[in-house]
Motif scaffolding. Sequence first.
Motif, PDB file in Angstrom:
ATOM      1  N   UNK A 378       3.230   0.986 -10.146  1.00 26.63           N
ATOM      2  CA  UNK A 378       3.530  -0.347  -9.619  1.00 26.63           C
ATOM      3  C   UNK A 378       3.772  -0.278  -8.112  1.00 26.63           C
ATOM      4  N   UNK A 379       4.504   0.744  -7.662  1.00 31.09           N
ATOM      5  CA  UNK A 379       4.745   0.916  -6.226  1.00 31.09           C
ATOM      6  C   UNK A 379       3.434   1.150  -5.481  1.00 31.09           C
ATOM      7  N   UNK A 380       2.518   1.905  -6.074  1.00 24.07           N
ATOM      8  CA  UNK A 380       1.225   2.159  -5.430  1.00 24.07           C
ATOM      9  C   UNK A 380       0.450   0.843  -5.247  1.00 24.07           C
ATOM     10  N   UNK A 381       0.466  -0.017  -6.279  1.00 23.42           N
ATOM     11  CA  UNK A 381      -0.233  -1.303  -6.171  1.00 23.42           C
ATOM     12  C   UNK A 381       0.410  -2.178  -5.093  1.00 23.42           C
ATOM     13  N   UNK A 382       1.733  -2.128  -4.980  1.00 23.12           N
ATOM     14  CA  UNK A 382       2.412  -2.915  -3.944  1.00 23.12           C
ATOM     15  C   UNK A 382       1.988  -2.464  -2.555  1.00 23.12           C
ATOM     16  N   UNK A 383       1.848  -1.156  -2.345  1.00 24.27           N
ATOM     17  CA  UNK A 383       1.392  -0.666  -1.045  1.00 24.27           C
ATOM     18  C   UNK A 383      -0.040  -1.107  -0.764  1.00 24.27           C
ATOM     19  N   UNK A 384      -0.885  -1.054  -1.789  1.00 30.79           N
ATOM     20  CA  UNK A 384      -2.267  -1.494  -1.596  1.00 30.79           C
ATOM     21  C   UNK A 384      -2.326  -2.993  -1.282  1.00 30.79           C
ATOM     22  N   UNK A 385      -1.465  -3.774  -1.909  1.00 38.43           N
ATOM     23  CA  UNK A 385      -1.435  -5.202  -1.612  1.00 38.43           C
ATOM     24  C   UNK A 385      -0.953  -5.458  -0.185  1.00 38.43           C
ATOM     25  N   UNK A 386      -0.018  -4.634   0.304  1.00 33.55           N
ATOM     26  CA  UNK A 386       0.428  -4.779   1.687  1.00 33.55           C
ATOM     27  C   UNK A 386      -0.735  -4.523   2.645  1.00 33.55           C
ATOM     28  N   UNK A 387      -1.554  -3.526   2.352  1.00 30.52           N
ATOM     29  CA  UNK A 387      -2.749  -3.281   3.162  1.00 30.52           C
ATOM     30  C   UNK A 387      -3.678  -4.490   3.145  1.00 30.52           C
ATOM     31  N   UNK A 388      -3.893  -5.030   1.961  1.00 28.37           N
ATOM     32  CA  UNK A 388      -4.789  -6.170   1.823  1.00 28.37           C
ATOM     33  C   UNK A 388      -4.243  -7.380   2.582  1.00 28.37           C
TER      34      UNK A 388
END
Length: 722
Positions: A378-388
């Motif tokens: 879940x934390x990994x997806x949050x970081x990817x969303x921050x990039x997006x």
Amino acid sequence: MVGRHSVKRCPDEPHEMHAVTAGPGDDLLDVPNEEERDRVAELLKAACVGGFNYFKNAPADRLPLLGGPAVYAGGLLLHGFDVPWWAIGGPTIPAGIIAYAAGVNRLSMPSTIGVTLAALTCGSWLATVAELGAGRLLNWVYVGMFGAGYGLYRWARHRARKRNGRPVAEPQPETVSPESPRIAWEGYFAGWGMEGAAVIASEPTRLGERALINTKGTGKRASTFGTKALEERVAEDFDVQPARVRISTAGLPAGQILVSVQLIDPWATIVPHPLFDPNSEIVLPEVADIREPQPIGMDPETGEPLTITLWDDDGGKQTFIVAVNGGGKSVTLNDILERLTAAFNTVVWGINVSKAQEMRRWAPALDLSACGRDQRKRARVMLRMARKLIVWRGAQHRDSANVIPTERQPMLVLVIDELSALAKTDDGVIDMSIVEDLVYVASKGRSEAVVLLIADQRNTQGAIGSTNISTQITNYVVLKGVSSGDLTRIGVAVPDMGEYGGQHAGVAATVLKSEDRARLGRTFALAAGKTAETGLQQIDRIVASRLPNSLEGGAIAHLGEMYASLKAGQMPSAAVTEDLEREVAEDLAAGEDQSLDTPPEATSSAERSQTIDEIRQRHLFVVPPLTPEGQERARQMRQAGSERQGAREDQPAASPLPAGVRDKLITLLEGDGIATRDVETALGVSSATAWRYMNQLRSEGVVESRGTGPATRWVRRGDDVA
């Protein structure tokens, strides 16, 4: 002579035979004695001193009270001298214009309007009373207008101080009384090696006294006095700890130093959080603005708030909280989260894949959170969303270079506690995909109002995965136990946190690199106690009244199902995750990603061979091939080297360790293993020599090391550490 009680006066015109008739018990000679006169004098003196102290303690708030009687008396004087109303009313309008023009250049617009209205009102009152006199109706009108104006003035000042995080309560008495003996600074100069120096100014502080000293008469540079040795010498003279003496030249003209001595221990008591302390000197605004410095503590010497800046005109600030275990890192993070969740223009995502006791409590007030080891994906997806989000915001049209946080377009703060636990997998290997995301957000998010607020014990590459993260940090909060190496990497002069603060938790220095100086103080003790009233339940009481903010509608639509799934407490579908990974891969292929410290390794032997061939071709392009003679010489050198290597391999291996040392080390290894410090103690050698001995045994296959850093233990190969 007139009595104090019933007196019968003669009804006739004044004449010599006037007589006074007093009732029974009246004292015709009512002359106060000396004791009564002294008592009256003492009362008058006390009233004068009390009135003077009353206005002195808060002059800006209370001196306007004197303006009311002054203006009223001025109107009566003008009426008594028969001054015509037009002589006052005529200059009133130019006076209002002048007040407005002067206020525009020096004050805010509300203050300017207030000053202008005050000038026009005073002129109108003086002109009216000069013409009509002060009747009963005018008196009541004047009292009402003055009361309303003064109340509006105090309300405006209260709002301004509350917005700036300044103390709203009345000033507290200083810890060191002004009547206490002042320090005779000149008498110490000879012992400090400062003969010829002169005191420019000195003043008492809340904890002691400080003095501004001119060092030009000493014949030495001011910088020669800003040393630890002189601070220790001053501490000896005043019998205090060296950390309670500060000598600084920062921000001063050449030839001047500022010496501050804390005669009273500043760390004797903690600083309660203002939300739970009715007597707090600092009042936090109920609604915070991330564009302003946020109070997270207090400087005990000055009483000023200890603030941290997360956004300014240059964009968002990447922030790092550094502290050892027990240094106050979690409490400081609680103080910052309290301000972030109170800000109307901030969205907070919280990540802690370790124990996450505090982060779980804050989760209801956060937009998204990932707490615990089981939520690493879940934390990994949050970081990817921050990039997006960064890419999407960068493509939107705007009139400013940097996104200005507002309620409709808030700043996103990714709060990551225990960064090393996120950056490494369970087996201690750096997770490069997460590090890549962190580097991208740190390097690209400043202008798009997407920032990191990370906390860990070290800011080294080994702890956080890449120096490209630490190089992007512009804001530091340094607490107890931070090593000298970590302080050096910050790049701004920070006191030794091992000495400053007396090893108390929560003593902090906030460093904004653009200011090139550190702010010192102690953070608020939020959820720092061991009881229900002072522990983690304080976070629950704060969160109960706060709702999380959300991103702008366009950003939510762009993040799509990923964001909606996480808000619902679920992981996105595999198809959505694959689309996200593909977008990140396209960004990498387009060259938008920051290069990491470690070059990517080839994933197969064929790719590695191809890389080696490319390097060889580039080398041959630069260096011409050898001649036949050179090739023969190279062949002979390789053959000679092979013969020498074969001769060495035929000889029996011998340990370079002395026999006695080797035997002692083997004996020490029996049991649960040993640390390098144990070898130093047992053999009486330095740490470098002890490490060399153990490294030699490891190369011989006798021992192996477990752990890293100071926690490294050496065990016999194949044994386990109990």
